[in-house]
Design a protein around this motif. Structure first.
Motif, PDB file in Angstrom:
ATOM      1  N   GLN A  96      42.919  -4.959  31.742  1.00 34.63           N
ATOM      2  CA  GLN A  96      43.689  -4.190  30.654  1.00 34.63           C
ATOM      3  C   GLN A  96      44.996  -4.727  30.284  1.00 34.63           C
ATOM      4  O   GLN A  96      45.397  -4.988  29.242  1.00 34.63           O
ATOM      5  N   GLN A  97      45.497  -5.203  31.586  1.00 33.62           N
ATOM      6  CA  GLN A  97      46.911  -5.934  31.309  1.00 33.62           C
ATOM      7  C   GLN A  97      47.092  -7.093  32.067  1.00 33.62           C
ATOM      8  O   GLN A  97      46.780  -7.119  33.341  1.00 33.62           O
ATOM      9  N   ARG A  98      47.172  -8.008  31.467  1.00 38.22           N
ATOM     10  CA  ARG A  98      47.116  -9.482  31.855  1.00 38.22           C
ATOM     11  C   ARG A  98      48.136  -9.972  30.827  1.00 38.22           C
ATOM     12  O   ARG A  98      48.576  -9.529  29.862  1.00 38.22           O
ATOM     13  N   GLU A  99      48.346 -11.316  31.482  1.00 33.96           N
ATOM     14  CA  GLU A  99      49.635 -12.085  30.787  1.00 33.96           C
ATOM     15  C   GLU A  99      49.476 -12.379  29.260  1.00 33.96           C
ATOM     16  O   GLU A  99      50.176 -12.500  28.376  1.00 33.96           O
ATOM     17  N   GLY A 100      48.091 -12.840  28.873  1.00 31.52           N
ATOM     18  CA  GLY A 100      47.740 -13.142  27.436  1.00 31.52           C
ATOM     19  C   GLY A 100      48.396 -14.360  27.018  1.00 31.52           C
ATOM     20  O   GLY A 100      48.579 -15.260  27.915  1.00 31.52           O
ATOM     21  N   LEU A 101      48.489 -14.808  25.830  1.00 36.97           N
ATOM     22  CA  LEU A 101      48.632 -15.972  25.406  1.00 36.97           C
ATOM     23  C   LEU A 101      49.878 -16.066  24.122  1.00 36.97           C
ATOM     24  O   LEU A 101      49.949 -16.554  23.425  1.00 36.97           O
ATOM     25  N   SER A 102      50.706 -15.369  24.374  1.00 38.27           N
ATOM     26  CA  SER A 102      51.910 -15.366  23.714  1.00 38.27           C
ATOM     27  C   SER A 102      52.584 -16.508  24.047  1.00 38.27           C
ATOM     28  O   SER A 102      52.288 -17.146  25.228  1.00 38.27           O
ATOM     29  N   ARG A 103      53.888 -16.905  23.084  1.00 35.95           N
ATOM     30  CA  ARG A 103      54.417 -17.991  23.535  1.00 35.95           C
ATOM     31  C   ARG A 103      55.324 -17.997  24.828  1.00 35.95           C
ATOM     32  O   ARG A 103      55.048 -18.722  25.578  1.00 35.95           O
ATOM     33  N   ARG A 104      55.880 -16.944  25.040  1.00 35.14           N
ATOM     34  CA  ARG A 104      56.453 -16.543  26.467  1.00 35.14           C
ATOM     35  C   ARG A 104      55.474 -16.837  27.572  1.00 35.14           C
ATOM     36  O   ARG A 104      55.817 -17.691  28.551  1.00 35.14           O
ATOM     37  N   ALA A 105      54.247 -16.313  27.678  1.00 32.91           N
ATOM     38  CA  ALA A 105      53.320 -16.366  28.483  1.00 32.91           C
ATOM     39  C   ALA A 105      52.799 -17.864  28.596  1.00 32.91           C
ATOM     40  O   ALA A 105      52.800 -18.403  29.817  1.00 32.91           O
ATOM     41  N   GLU A 111      55.043 -23.507  33.359  1.00 36.24           N
ATOM     42  CA  GLU A 111      56.327 -23.785  34.231  1.00 36.24           C
ATOM     43  C   GLU A 111      56.015 -23.559  35.594  1.00 36.24           C
ATOM     44  O   GLU A 111      56.042 -24.278  36.490  1.00 36.24           O
ATOM     45  N   THR A 112      55.499 -22.356  35.917  1.00 31.75           N
ATOM     46  CA  THR A 112      55.152 -21.976  37.315  1.00 31.75           C
ATOM     47  C   THR A 112      53.903 -22.566  37.697  1.00 31.75           C
ATOM     48  O   THR A 112      53.986 -23.208  38.974  1.00 31.75           O
ATOM     49  N   SER A 113      52.947 -22.996  36.961  1.00 33.59           N
ATOM     50  CA  SER A 113      51.676 -23.949  37.293  1.00 33.59           C
ATOM     51  C   SER A 113      52.334 -25.340  37.968  1.00 33.59           C
ATOM     52  O   SER A 113      51.816 -25.849  39.091  1.00 33.59           O
ATOM     53  N   LEU A 114      53.308 -25.898  37.093  1.00 36.34           N
ATOM     54  CA  LEU A 114      53.555 -27.352  37.420  1.00 36.34           C
ATOM     55  C   LEU A 114      54.394 -27.220  38.740  1.00 36.34           C
ATOM     56  O   LEU A 114      54.504 -27.991  39.534  1.00 36.34           O
ATOM     57  N   GLN A 115      55.401 -26.050  38.827  1.00 36.45           N
ATOM     58  CA  GLN A 115      56.299 -25.731  40.223  1.00 36.45           C
ATOM     59  C   GLN A 115      55.098 -25.820  41.247  1.00 36.45           C
ATOM     60  O   GLN A 115      55.454 -26.352  42.297  1.00 36.45           O
ATOM     61  N   ARG A 116      54.072 -25.072  41.051  1.00 37.79           N
ATOM     62  CA  ARG A 116      53.403 -24.730  42.176  1.00 37.79           C
ATOM     63  C   ARG A 116      52.665 -26.010  42.710  1.00 37.79           C
ATOM     64  O   ARG A 116      52.431 -26.471  43.957  1.00 37.79           O
ATOM     65  N   MET A 117      52.102 -26.789  41.623  1.00 32.82           N
ATOM     66  CA  MET A 117      51.558 -28.252  42.267  1.00 32.82           C
ATOM     67  C   MET A 117      52.312 -29.226  42.261  1.00 32.82           C
ATOM     68  O   MET A 117      51.802 -30.490  42.474  1.00 32.82           O
ATOM     69  N   GLY A 118      53.708 -28.953  42.046  1.00 33.65           N
ATOM     70  CA  GLY A 118      54.655 -30.173  42.017  1.00 33.65           C
ATOM     71  C   GLY A 118      54.340 -31.243  41.143  1.00 33.65           C
ATOM     72  O   GLY A 118      54.557 -32.675  41.548  1.00 33.65           O
ATOM     73  N   ALA A 119      53.873 -31.117  39.802  1.00 35.66           N
ATOM     74  CA  ALA A 119      53.555 -32.030  39.101  1.00 35.66           C
ATOM     75  C   ALA A 119      54.318 -31.940  37.763  1.00 35.66           C
ATOM     76  O   ALA A 119      55.213 -30.718  37.511  1.00 35.66           O
TER      77      ALA A 119
END
Length: 316
Positions: A96-105, A111-119
């Protein structure tokens, strides 16, 4: 590490890394995948929130980051694929409540994914699940920012109906940005019984259908297949075929699989992977042991002849 082997068409599904699969085994699987010629590694920012102690995703991407950090120079030899849109906003809030596909999300998600993977970039960035609360133009503009900056090399859509994908592609073309060029959906050899919920698919448009295939074929989009082996149901007697796949047509298709398996000396699962590749579909394979991985990678080099493909296509 020997990485001179011919490139494999299979994708390594990294969903369970960091939750059900610990670091030692994760590294062993990823190393073996690369040794066998694997390139594409697929994950998502929400993997695997339903198994984590915190109720949030990120464990898989973090494991990939640790593996890449321990293997200097390997990033240039593999292709990273991740997704945005399905991470719950707080533990227990999905779907019911997920991040979705807005510009901010989208921007924060990458950004968070790149930080986690060091890429510095990802080779494929998927819209994980459609979001009708956000205008498609907003989603497409955000993706355009990321492809223009070089942080995203390609864009795909997972669990989206064909018309929404083409709507996004039209907006991207009109705006001069990179359009979606790949679909990721559940696809396997057996057919789902109409009206029954498919195991592992929480999305209304998660199972590959004729319209999605026609869109891909007409416009040259890649199709990636998740859950192609139905969690081992083809070969493991302890994992019977789910009721969603129980019907007379599939009984006949299983018999056809057995015929081709007998002719080739392969397992049912290996024939399924080879058949998907013969359809031009790239399987995403999730495994937990190197033995399972080796069997899958061997299937990537299994050539079915025209008569075997015809039998598999036409049965059922």
């Amino acid at each position: 590490m020997d990485t001179t082997t011919m490139n494999s068409p299979l994708v390594f599904g990294a969903m369970l890394l960091g939750t059900r699969i610990d670091q030692e085994q994760s590294f062993a699987l990823l190393d073996r995948f690369v040794e066998r010629g694997g390139q594409w590694v697929d994950t998502a920012n929400c993997y695997t929130f339903w198994l984590s102690d915190s109720g949030a995703g990120g464990a898989s991407e973090e494991m990939l980051g640790r593996w890449l950090s321990a293997r200097p120079g390997l990033r240039d030899q593999i292709r990273l694929s991740t997704k945005v849109g399905a991470e719950p906003l707080w533990p227990g809030s999905w779907p019911q409540q997920r991040e979705g596909l807005s510009r901010r999300a989208i921007l924060q998600g990458l950004e968070t994914s790149l930080q986690r993977m060091g890429a510095a970039e990802v080779d494929m960035f998927w819209l994980h699940q459609e979001d009708r609360s956000t205008p498609m133009a907003e989603t497409v503009e955000a993706l355009g920012e990321l492809t223009s900056s070089g942080q995203v090399r390609r864009v795909g859509a997972s669990n989206h109906p064909a018309w929404r994908v083409e709507q996004a592609r039209g907006l991207a073309r009109a705006g001069g940005t990179m359009p979606i060029d790949a679909l990721q959906l559940l696809a396997t050899y057996l057919h789902v019984r109409p009206g029954l919920r498919t195991p592992g698919v929480e999305h209304a448009f998660g199972v590959l259908n004729a319209e999605q295939r026609d869109l891909a074929r007409t416009n040259g989009l890649e199709i990636w297949a998740y859950s192609p082996l139905m969690s081992g149901s083809y070969d493991n007697p302890d994992k019977p075929v789910h009721e969603a796949f129980e019907h007379i047509g599939n009984t006949r298709r299983l018999q056809a699989l057995d015929v081709v398996a007998g002719q080739t000396g392969a397992t049912r699962s290996q024939v399924v992977l080879a058949w998907l590749l013969a359809q031009g579909i790239r399987p995403v394979v999730g495994v937990s042991t190197t033995a399972q991985l080796d069997l899958a990678m061997e299937a990537g080099r299994l050539d079915l002849d025209a008569e075997q493909v015809r039998l598999l296509d036409e049965t059922g």
